[in-house]
Write an enzyme that holds these catalytic residues in place. Structure first.
Site, PDB file in Angstrom:
ATOM      1  N   LEU A 143      10.680 -20.041  -5.214  1.00 39.35           N
ATOM      2  CA  LEU A 143       9.659 -19.276  -4.487  1.00 39.35           C
ATOM      3  C   LEU A 143       8.286 -19.447  -5.151  1.00 39.35           C
ATOM      4  CD1 LEU A 143       8.933 -16.895  -2.476  1.00 39.35           C
ATOM      5  CD2 LEU A 143       9.384 -15.384  -4.411  1.00 39.35           C
ATOM      6  N   ASP A 174       0.831  -1.208   0.000  1.00 42.92           N
ATOM      7  CA  ASP A 174       0.000   0.000   0.000  1.00 42.92           C
ATOM      8  C   ASP A 174       0.866   1.259   0.000  1.00 42.92           C
ATOM      9  OD1 ASP A 174      -2.377   1.338   0.002  1.00 42.92           O
ATOM     10  OD2 ASP A 174      -2.551   1.389   2.186  1.00 42.92           O
ATOM     11  N   GLY A 175       0.298   2.327  -0.576  1.00 42.83           N
ATOM     12  CA  GLY A 175       0.976   3.624  -0.516  1.00 42.83           C
ATOM     13  C   GLY A 175       1.438   4.147  -1.865  1.00 42.83           C
ATOM     14  N   HIS A 209       1.997   3.543  -9.071  1.00 40.72           N
ATOM     15  CA  HIS A 209       1.872   2.107  -9.351  1.00 40.72           C
ATOM     16  C   HIS A 209       3.056   1.615 -10.189  1.00 40.72           C
ATOM     17  CE1 HIS A 209      -1.962   2.123  -7.448  1.00 40.72           C
ATOM     18  NE2 HIS A 209      -2.495   2.953  -8.325  1.00 40.72           N
TER      19      HIS A 209
HETATM   20  C1  IPE Z   1      -5.299  -2.700  -0.276  1.00 41.64           C
HETATM   21  O1  IPE Z   1      -5.029  -1.366  -0.384  1.00 41.64           O
HETATM   22  C2  IPE Z   1      -5.310  -3.325  -1.607  1.00 41.64           C
HETATM   23  C3  IPE Z   1      -4.035  -3.513  -2.262  1.00 41.64           C
HETATM   24  C4  IPE Z   1      -2.875  -3.167  -1.754  1.00 41.64           C
HETATM   25  C5  IPE Z   1      -4.084  -4.123  -3.539  1.00 41.64           C
HETATM   26  P1  IPE Z   1      -6.164  -0.273  -0.447  1.00 41.64           P
HETATM   27  O2  IPE Z   1      -5.493   1.045  -0.538  1.00 41.64           O
HETATM   28  O3  IPE Z   1      -7.112  -0.590  -1.526  1.00 41.64           O
HETATM   29  O4  IPE Z   1      -6.893  -0.467   0.929  1.00 41.64           O
HETATM   30  P2  IPE Z   1      -7.796   0.547   1.737  1.00 41.64           P
HETATM   31  O5  IPE Z   1      -8.873   0.987   0.816  1.00 41.64           O
HETATM   32  O6  IPE Z   1      -6.912   1.684   2.126  1.00 41.64           O
HETATM   33  O7  IPE Z   1      -8.301  -0.236   2.901  1.00 41.64           O
HETATM   34  C1  IPE Z   2      -1.889   0.243  -3.218  1.00 42.75           C
HETATM   35  O1  IPE Z   2      -1.573   1.594  -3.246  1.00 42.75           O
HETATM   36  C2  IPE Z   2      -1.797  -0.335  -4.588  1.00 42.75           C
HETATM   37  C3  IPE Z   2      -3.059  -0.846  -5.090  1.00 42.75           C
HETATM   38  C4  IPE Z   2      -4.241  -0.695  -4.544  1.00 42.75           C
HETATM   39  C5  IPE Z   2      -3.001  -1.554  -6.345  1.00 42.75           C
HETATM   40  P1  IPE Z   2      -2.704   2.664  -3.216  1.00 42.75           P
HETATM   41  O2  IPE Z   2      -3.045   3.026  -4.606  1.00 42.75           O
HETATM   42  O3  IPE Z   2      -3.816   2.198  -2.352  1.00 42.75           O
HETATM   43  O4  IPE Z   2      -1.990   3.880  -2.534  1.00 42.75           O
HETATM   44  P2  IPE Z   2      -2.603   4.866  -1.489  1.00 42.75           P
HETATM   45  O5  IPE Z   2      -3.053   4.034  -0.316  1.00 42.75           O
HETATM   46  O6  IPE Z   2      -3.744   5.544  -2.139  1.00 42.75           O
HETATM   47  O7  IPE Z   2      -1.474   5.786  -1.177  1.00 42.75           O
HETATM   48 MG    MG Z   3      -4.197   2.405  -0.348  1.00 45.61          MG
END
Ligand code: IPE
Ligand code: IPE
Ligand code: MG
Length: 878
Positions: A754, A643-644, A660
């Site tokens: 892996l 995430d992030g 991404h």
């Molecule tokens: C979780 O992240 C999904 C993935 C990393 C693919 P999200 O950014 O979608 O989750 P929420 O919405 O913050 O819970």
């Molecule tokens: C997670 O990063 C990646 C996917 C959901 C594919 P985010 O796109 O959720 O990034 P933030 O949480 O908005 O920063």
């Molecule tokens: Mg996110």
């Protein structure tokens, strides 16, 4: 109570306005009544005729022209009032129905309809009586006026009743004319020498005609006949109102009590459906729907679509019959909640409360799998039957909540796309697409592109059609930038004041619609039935676009519908073609498949494992080496919520897609790190089922990156000893991505390094649900005894049953939640939350997390016994 009176006042006001708008009826009342009376008086002979008048119980001598004038006058107002009430009731039916769905008290609508009937009947009876006096002063003016009033009320009731039974205005008019012609001609002593026949007593106008004729020259009050007329009018009006109530009601129906018990009613409806609508009954059979209660709900939804206009109805007819009920149910839900969110009779708070109540009730019904309300029952049935993602529903409900609060600002085209996308895609369209696939009939990216272009055109046309209605609520479902550019305000639109700027704006919008329709047609679709359906829809939309372009003001007048004949002709042709395309596909699919289900590895000879040496992992850019980790404490299975990405990009003023892209490098590095320490299983969360609510462009980027990242030809990590697995569902994913994922899984199946479990389009709840469904299926078929089911049985139906439980769950990006990730597998996982955003993460973070894991004590519910080996405790837990 105050609110109730206000509703009644508004309903009366609208009903009266609706009547006043019927100019033809007004012209008929004002012009036709005097014309008829004058002609009857002047043209017909004045000589007396002798006949037996039952109201007087004796033969009477009356002038032929006066009797004809009275009979004709009665006929004229019966016809006009019947026609007026028919038209007004049938035209406002949809609006009334929507008001009821939105919580408007139905009794107010019924009272308003009755009030208008009384008003129309009284005014026309008074007017006709006044004109009669010009030629001949009746002996009993009061009786004459009363008789005409009773006649008008009787046929007004007929009009209301017919409006509930007949769809076409022409049919309604025709029936009113024919019934009144037969009734009043037979009652007339001039036209029918046997008008005193006792059989005629049973016809509706008998009482009125007898009373009116007696009033010409006799000084008597025919109470019985007036009362009989009143009974007819009351009976017919009541029948009309009951029919009106049935038509406008789907819950808490006032007539419900009359028709109990419910089960009997439903069975009768079911039987009637088979008898009267065998085609529709077949649709339900094909969709496997047999429960009469649920069918009642589906029928309500279907009627909602039919009332909403020809385009939505056409859309349903172009779907295969087995999927139509699904579409009806989704539409019924959307329409109902939309009406609750838009109902201007309530203030914001009230609207929000109602929308929230509705969505909470719906969500609770969904959890239980049934509902007491027919509309919701149909929706719940559809969600369960077609496995709609109920998570997507949350996003849609959230949009309606914002709508109710008036907080949905559509500032730019991006907002506009996001708004419509969230309303239609996550919940409905995506699943519908997967349901339209069949062996040998999948969706390609060009199909998806065509569908997207078409939904844009469809939604823009929808927004244009509702322009005035929305503007009355100070809303426009167009980007604010467009309104600003043409200096058009919602007030102008609400007042229906078209001008040059308005015309220019509409012209730009129709040009945009045309553009999307062209893109739809040019996208080169590969799914023949859908391509044919889309072509038909493009033709149908073009008809409407042409009409709007010719007469932009027609939008504000609610008359933008294209010619019925051309529309229906185009639709019929399209339906035949779509049916042919499905038939053709069925024939092709019936022949044995040319290749096996699983696609063969691409360029198998060159890439077969073993023919090309697998490379060692690339070292870390800084040369960092793996730490010394106690081998016996290493985790088996690490799962990472990556995430992030979005925040990483936003902090750099870059689009989210850049985040991404950057995340891909982090992913590769972590995979190399896992290979370096010999981790057996690594699960990575790449796309959740909830992520579909994100803007289409972002989803496209993620899908593209996944496609590139799983390509054995180009992806560097796949040239290492990595065995790919995929957890998730193919629903909604582009078929070529699904194809390439399966191919890579197959291609890497014999590798021993892996195991990389990519969670793509993954949702933990849906994974468990589908496993439960599979168990239920086995139990139902007798293959398994429900009493012997253990957690292992369920686990064996998860996406990747061979994967061990997660030992260590890492989430980057600072959030501390699971987000529907591997809930079954992670029940005893150790958790590590990192503040580092995913693109800034590398293998050292993985190693650090594992290092901290090796120092944790895992108990699995037992008491701390440092010497207890993990394997023993695992046995205790099972
Ligand atoms: C979780 O992240 C999904 C993935 C990393 C693919 P999200 O950014 O979608 O989750 P929420 O919405 O913050 O819970
Ligand atoms: C997670 O990063 C990646 C996917 C959901 C594919 P985010 O796109 O959720 O990034 P933030 O949480 O908005 O920063
Ligand atoms: Mg996110």
């Amino acid at each position: 109570m105050k609110w109730w009176w206000r509703c009644l006042g508004t309903a009366l006001h609208h009903a009266a306005l609706e009547q006043a708008r019927n100019r033809l009826a007004l012209v008929l009342v004002v012009g036709f009544i005097p014309l008829w009376l004058t002609l009857a008086y002047r043209v017909l002979p004045t000589e007396p005729v002798r006949f037996f008048l039952r109201a007087a119980s004796r033969p009477v001598n009356l002038e032929a022209n006066t009797v004809t004038q009275v009979g004709g006058g009665l006929h004229a107002i019966a016809l006009i009032v019947g026609f007026m009430l028919f038209l007004a009731t049938s035209r406002s039916a949809e609006f009334d129905y929507r008001l009821v769905l939105a919580g408007y008290p139905r009794v107010c609508l019924l009272l308003a309809r009755t009030g208008v009937l009384l008003l129309a009947a009284a005014l026309s009876a008074g007017y006709a009586t006044a004109w009669m006096c010009v030629f001949h002063q009746p002996e009993r003016l009061d009786v004459m006026a009363g008789a005409l009033l009773v006649g008008a009320l009787t046929y007004g009731g007929v009009g209301i009743l017919l409006a509930a039974l007949l769809r076409s205005e022409l049919a309604g008019m025709f029936v009113v004319i024919m019934v009144s012609l037969v009734d009043l001609s037979l009652q007339s002593p001039i036209l029918n020498p046997a008008a005193d026949s006792p059989t005629l007593k049973w016809l509706p106008a008998y009482g009125a005609m007898q009373s009116a004729v007696s009033a010409i020259d006799l000084n008597l009050t025919p109470w019985c006949h007036l009362l009989l007329g009143l009974c007819w009018s009351a009976g017919l009006t009541a029948a009309g109102l009951v029919a009106f109530a049935v038509r406008t009601g789907h819950h808490t129906s006032t007539v419900k009590g009359l028709l109990r018990p419910r089960a009997v009613r439903q069975r009768l409806r079911w039987a009637a459906l088979h008898l009267l609508h065998p085609v529709r009954a077949r649709v339900y059979r094909q969709a496997g729907i047999r429960d009469a209660a649920v069918i009642t709900g589906y029928e309500i939804c279907r009627r909602l679509i039919r009332r909403s206009g020809p385009v939505d109805a056409a859309l349903t007819q172009l779907l295969p019959a087995r999927l139509r009920p699904l579409f009806w149910a989704i539409y019924g839900y959307g329409r109902t909640i939309d009406d609750l969110a838009d109902n201007q009779q309530h203030d914001r708070q009230e609207r929000l409360t109602r929308v929230s109540q509705f969505s909470e009730q719906l969500e609770s019904d969904l959890r239980q799998g049934h509902s007491s309300d027919p509309l919701r029952a149909a929706f719940v049935h559809a969600v369960w039957t077609w496995d709609l993602p109920s998570d997507g529903l949350g996003a849609t409900n959230a949009i309606y909540r914002l709508d109710a609060e008036g907080k949905n600002t559509i500032a730019t085209w991006d907002d506009w796309h996001a708004y419509w996308h969230t309303l239609s895609f996550p919940f409905g369209v995506t699943r519908l697409m997967t349901l339209l696939t069949a062996p040998g009939l999948t969706f390609t990216p060009s199909d998806a592109q065509a569908l997207r272009a078409w939904t844009n055109a469809f939604n823009l046309l929808d927004a244009l059609r509702d322009l005035r209605e929305d503007a009355a609520q100070n809303v426009a479902k167009l980007p604010a930038t467009v309104l600003d550019e043409y200096a058009v305000t919602t007030e102008d639109l609400a007042r229906g004041l078209p001008g040059g700027r308005y015309a220019a704006m509409i012209h730009a919008m129709t040009a945009q619609t045309r553009q999307w329709l062209k893109e739809t047609a040019a996208a080169g679709t590969q799914h023949p039935p859908m391509a044919t359906a889309l072509r038909t829809l493009v033709d149908l939309h073009m008809l409407e676009v042409n009409r709007i372009e010719q007469r932009p003001e027609s939008l504000l007048q609610g008359r933008s519908k294209p010619s019925v004949i051309r529309f229906q002709y185009t639709l019929l042709r399209g339906r035949l073609r779509v049916a042919r395309a499905w038939r053709r596909h069925a024939q092709t699919a019936a022949s044995p498949p040319a290749s096996s289900h699983l696609p063969p590895p691409a360029d198998g000879a060159r890439n077969t494992p073993g023919t090309q040496p697998l490379l060692p992992p690339l070292p870390h850019a800084s040369g960092a080496q793996p730490p010394q980790l106690p081998a016996h404490r290493l985790p088996q299975h690490v799962a990472v919520i990556m995430d992030g990405n979005g925040r990483w990009a936003t902090r750099r003023n870059q689009p989210r897609s850049a985040g991404h892209e950057a995340g891909q490098s982090a992913l590769r590095d972590v995979v190399y790190g896992a290979l370096e320490i010999g981790l057996p299983y690594l699960s990575l969360y790449a796309l959740s089922t909830e992520n579909w609510t994100r803007p289409a462009a972002e989803i496209d980027t993620i899908l593209r990156l996944i496609q590139e990242g799983t390509d054995t030809e180009t992806e560097e990590i796949l040239r290492r000893d990595v065995r790919l697995r995929w957890s998730g569902t193919p629903d909604g994913l582009p078929p070529d991505l699904v194809h390439s994922l399966l191919r890579t899984v197959h291609f890497t199946r014999n590798r021993t390094g892996l195991t990389l479990n990519l969670c793509i389009n993954y949702g933990g709840r849906s994974e468990i649900t589908q496993a439960a469904r599979e168990l239920a299926r086995q139990a139902a078929s007798g293959a398994i005894d429900p009493d012997t089911i253990t957690s292992r049985h369920l686990a064996s139906h998860l996406h990747q049953p061979a994967l061990p439980d997660v030992d260590l769950l890492i989430r980057t990006g600072g959030e501390q939640r699971f987000s529907n990730f591997l809930p079954w597998q992670s029940t005893y996982a150790e958790l590590v939350f990192l503040d580092t955003l995913w693109p800034d993460t590398d293998r050292t973070h993985l190693w650090d997390a594992i290092d901290s894991y090796t120092r944790r004590e895992r108990r699995f519910g037992a008491i701390p016994t440092p010497t207890t080996p993990t394997s023993q405790i695992l046995i205790v837990s099972e």
